[in-house]
Design a protein around this motif. Sequence first.
Motif, PDB file in Angstrom:
ATOM      1  N   VAL A 261       7.909   7.442   2.480  1.00  0.00           N
ATOM      2  CA  VAL A 261       6.911   7.709   1.436  1.00  0.00           C
ATOM      3  C   VAL A 261       6.380   6.393   0.888  1.00  0.00           C
ATOM      4  O   VAL A 261       5.160   6.187   0.782  1.00  0.00           O
ATOM      5  CB  VAL A 261       7.514   8.581   0.312  1.00  0.00           C
ATOM      6  N   ALA A 262       7.275   5.477   0.538  1.00  0.00           N
ATOM      7  CA  ALA A 262       6.860   4.185  -0.011  1.00  0.00           C
ATOM      8  C   ALA A 262       6.030   3.387   0.993  1.00  0.00           C
ATOM      9  O   ALA A 262       5.016   2.779   0.631  1.00  0.00           O
ATOM     10  CB  ALA A 262       8.086   3.383  -0.450  1.00  0.00           C
ATOM     11  N   ALA A 263       6.429   3.399   2.252  1.00  0.00           N
ATOM     12  CA  ALA A 263       5.691   2.659   3.280  1.00  0.00           C
ATOM     13  C   ALA A 263       4.289   3.230   3.468  1.00  0.00           C
ATOM     14  O   ALA A 263       3.316   2.477   3.601  1.00  0.00           O
ATOM     15  CB  ALA A 263       6.463   2.676   4.601  1.00  0.00           C
ATOM     16  N   ALA A 264       4.169   4.545   3.471  1.00  0.00           N
ATOM     17  CA  ALA A 264       2.860   5.178   3.658  1.00  0.00           C
ATOM     18  C   ALA A 264       1.935   4.881   2.485  1.00  0.00           C
ATOM     19  O   ALA A 264       0.756   4.548   2.672  1.00  0.00           O
ATOM     20  CB  ALA A 264       3.036   6.687   3.848  1.00  0.00           C
ATOM     21  N   VAL A 265       2.452   4.975   1.277  1.00  0.00           N
ATOM     22  CA  VAL A 265       1.634   4.688   0.093  1.00  0.00           C
ATOM     23  C   VAL A 265       1.290   3.197   0.044  1.00  0.00           C
ATOM     24  O   VAL A 265       0.158   2.823  -0.290  1.00  0.00           O
ATOM     25  CB  VAL A 265       2.343   5.169  -1.186  1.00  0.00           C
ATOM     26  N   ALA A 266       2.235   2.340   0.394  1.00  0.00           N
ATOM     27  CA  ALA A 266       1.970   0.895   0.421  1.00  0.00           C
ATOM     28  C   ALA A 266       0.855   0.569   1.419  1.00  0.00           C
ATOM     29  O   ALA A 266       0.011  -0.293   1.148  1.00  0.00           O
ATOM     30  CB  ALA A 266       3.235   0.126   0.764  1.00  0.00           C
ATOM     31  N   PHE A 267       0.845   1.266   2.555  1.00  0.00           N
ATOM     32  CA  PHE A 267      -0.227   1.067   3.532  1.00  0.00           C
ATOM     33  C   PHE A 267      -1.588   1.359   2.906  1.00  0.00           C
ATOM     34  O   PHE A 267      -2.538   0.582   3.069  1.00  0.00           O
ATOM     35  CB  PHE A 267      -0.005   1.952   4.762  1.00  0.00           C
ATOM     36  N   LEU A 268      -1.687   2.471   2.180  1.00  0.00           N
ATOM     37  CA  LEU A 268      -2.969   2.818   1.549  1.00  0.00           C
ATOM     38  C   LEU A 268      -3.374   1.778   0.516  1.00  0.00           C
ATOM     39  O   LEU A 268      -4.540   1.379   0.442  1.00  0.00           O
ATOM     40  CB  LEU A 268      -2.879   4.197   0.893  1.00  0.00           C
ATOM     41  N   VAL A 269      -2.420   1.337  -0.295  1.00  0.00           N
ATOM     42  CA  VAL A 269      -2.721   0.350  -1.336  1.00  0.00           C
ATOM     43  C   VAL A 269      -3.170  -0.959  -0.699  1.00  0.00           C
ATOM     44  O   VAL A 269      -4.179  -1.549  -1.109  1.00  0.00           O
ATOM     45  CB  VAL A 269      -1.507   0.150  -2.265  1.00  0.00           C
ATOM     46  N   MET A 270      -2.428  -1.420   0.305  1.00  0.00           N
ATOM     47  CA  MET A 270      -2.780  -2.691   0.955  1.00  0.00           C
ATOM     48  C   MET A 270      -4.144  -2.598   1.640  1.00  0.00           C
ATOM     49  O   MET A 270      -4.953  -3.516   1.544  1.00  0.00           O
ATOM     50  CB  MET A 270      -1.708  -3.074   1.976  1.00  0.00           C
ATOM     51  N   ALA A 271      -4.395  -1.502   2.336  1.00  0.00           N
ATOM     52  CA  ALA A 271      -5.675  -1.352   3.027  1.00  0.00           C
ATOM     53  C   ALA A 271      -6.829  -1.257   2.040  1.00  0.00           C
ATOM     54  O   ALA A 271      -7.928  -1.731   2.316  1.00  0.00           O
ATOM     55  CB  ALA A 271      -5.643  -0.121   3.926  1.00  0.00           C
ATOM     56  N   SER A 272      -6.583  -0.672   0.881  1.00  0.00           N
ATOM     57  CA  SER A 272      -7.658  -0.484  -0.092  1.00  0.00           C
ATOM     58  C   SER A 272      -7.947  -1.734  -0.915  1.00  0.00           C
ATOM     59  O   SER A 272      -9.091  -1.963  -1.293  1.00  0.00           O
ATOM     60  CB  SER A 272      -7.301   0.654  -1.051  1.00  0.00           C
ATOM     61  N   LEU A 273      -6.939  -2.516  -1.198  1.00  0.00           N
ATOM     62  CA  LEU A 273      -7.118  -3.636  -2.116  1.00  0.00           C
ATOM     63  C   LEU A 273      -7.091  -4.998  -1.435  1.00  0.00           C
ATOM     64  O   LEU A 273      -7.284  -6.015  -2.105  1.00  0.00           O
ATOM     65  CB  LEU A 273      -6.059  -3.579  -3.230  1.00  0.00           C
ATOM     66  N   SER A 274      -6.857  -5.044  -0.131  1.00  0.00           N
ATOM     67  CA  SER A 274      -6.871  -6.337   0.562  1.00  0.00           C
ATOM     68  C   SER A 274      -8.307  -6.821   0.688  1.00  0.00           C
ATOM     69  O   SER A 274      -9.256  -6.051   0.550  1.00  0.00           O
ATOM     70  CB  SER A 274      -6.222  -6.210   1.938  1.00  0.00           C
ATOM     71  N   GLY A 275      -8.444  -8.086   0.973  1.00  0.00           N
ATOM     72  CA  GLY A 275      -9.775  -8.653   1.137  1.00  0.00           C
ATOM     73  C   GLY A 275     -10.498  -8.032   2.314  1.00  0.00           C
ATOM     74  O   GLY A 275      -9.878  -7.535   3.260  1.00  0.00           O
ATOM     75  N   ALA A 276     -11.808  -8.059   2.267  1.00  0.00           N
ATOM     76  CA  ALA A 276     -12.614  -7.429   3.313  1.00  0.00           C
ATOM     77  C   ALA A 276     -12.373  -8.053   4.686  1.00  0.00           C
ATOM     78  O   ALA A 276     -12.474  -7.371   5.703  1.00  0.00           O
ATOM     79  CB  ALA A 276     -14.095  -7.523   2.951  1.00  0.00           C
ATOM     80  N   MET A 277     -12.020  -9.322   4.742  1.00  0.00           N
ATOM     81  CA  MET A 277     -11.810  -9.995   6.026  1.00  0.00           C
ATOM     82  C   MET A 277     -10.498  -9.598   6.695  1.00  0.00           C
ATOM     83  O   MET A 277     -10.381  -9.685   7.906  1.00  0.00           O
ATOM     84  CB  MET A 277     -11.858 -11.517   5.844  1.00  0.00           C
ATOM     85  N   VAL A 278      -9.496  -9.186   5.927  1.00  0.00           N
ATOM     86  CA  VAL A 278      -8.198  -8.825   6.510  1.00  0.00           C
ATOM     87  C   VAL A 278      -7.983  -7.316   6.552  1.00  0.00           C
ATOM     88  O   VAL A 278      -6.935  -6.848   6.957  1.00  0.00           O
ATOM     89  CB  VAL A 278      -7.028  -9.491   5.742  1.00  0.00           C
ATOM     90  N   GLN A 279      -8.968  -6.567   6.167  1.00  0.00           N
ATOM     91  CA  GLN A 279      -8.858  -5.117   6.124  1.00  0.00           C
ATOM     92  C   GLN A 279      -8.884  -4.535   7.536  1.00  0.00           C
ATOM     93  O   GLN A 279      -9.711  -4.933   8.357  1.00  0.00           O
ATOM     94  CB  GLN A 279     -10.012  -4.557   5.307  1.00  0.00           C
ATOM     95  N   PRO A 280      -7.962  -3.595   7.830  1.00  0.00           N
ATOM     96  CA  PRO A 280      -7.985  -2.986   9.164  1.00  0.00           C
ATOM     97  C   PRO A 280      -9.242  -2.134   9.354  1.00  0.00           C
ATOM     98  O   PRO A 280      -9.596  -1.348   8.495  1.00  0.00           O
ATOM     99  CB  PRO A 280      -6.717  -2.118   9.183  1.00  0.00           C
TER     100      PRO A 280
END
Length: 135
Positions: free
Chosen positions: A20-39
């Motif tokens: 659960v934590a890993a899945a939610v962390a993925f969403l947070v990281m993908a949403s708030l990371s910089g545009a250049m490092v976004q998957p």
Amino acid sequence: IRDRAMALASASTWMRLFFVAAAVAFLVMASLSGAMVQPRTPLGWELEHFLAYFAVTVIVSLALSRPWAVGGALAVLGGVLEVLQFFTPDRVPNIIAALCSAAGALAGALLMGLFMRGRNRRLLGSPDGSSPNQS
């Protein structure tokens, strides 16, 4: 034997919480990371949002067995993460992205709700009390 069963149950709980934590962390990281490092994929950001929230909803619903609560919480999280993009240097909030995220979360909740309902019917028998194998 009881101590071993409790240890296995505890390990199972921790494993589910990790997913659960890993899945939610993925969403947070993908949403708030910089545009250049976004998957990114060639599917387009609308479909990416939908599929990401759909997949996370399915995974977390399997871990927690509460698809509607999970879908609702992730739909809200999608909106909150879009608003938080206002505070990132190279991202802007987008209402369409929030709606695609919410649609993916709710579609995942619907799928898992139907899956779990069908699974429970098979395990418990049909609603009229007869065995599922009777004609």
